[in-house]
Design an enzyme around this catalytic site. Structure first.
Site, PDB file in Angstrom:
ATOM      1  N   PRO A 184       0.823  -1.205   0.000  1.00  0.00           N
ATOM      2  CG  PRO A 184      -0.723  -1.533   1.699  1.00  0.00           C
ATOM      3  CD  PRO A 184       0.577  -2.037   1.176  1.00  0.00           C
ATOM      4  CB  ILE A 185       1.679   3.914  -2.145  1.00  0.00           C
ATOM      5  CG1 ILE A 185       2.749   2.895  -2.524  1.00  0.00           C
ATOM      6  CG2 ILE A 185       2.247   5.337  -2.134  1.00  0.00           C
ATOM      7  CD1 ILE A 185       3.271   3.052  -3.946  1.00  0.00           C
TER       8      ILE A 185
END
Length: 64
Positions: free
Chosen positions: A2-3
């Site tokens: 995840p970013i």
């Protein structure tokens, strides 16, 4: 991996940014069921003259 991208107006302290990164990382890992080490958080300070709200630049709407 995840970013998380956070775009905010300038003015937050390093302590506030540190807490934001810690909390976003911890809660994203908890909710997504992934490791904290796999989460990236990017904080971008956006100048008021580069951000518009309700048809106005924030520099006009919220002058210092």
């Amino acid at each position: 991996m995840p970013i998380i991208r956070v775009e905010i107006l300038p003015g937050r302290t390093i302590e506030q940014k540190r807490e934001l990164v810690e909390v976003l990382t911890r809660e994203t890992a908890r909710i997504a069921g992934c490791s904290e080490q796999s989460i990236y958080v990017v904080i971008e300070d956006v100048k008021k003259e580069n951000w518009g709200v309700g048809g106005e630049l924030c520099s006009d709407k919220f002058p210092d």
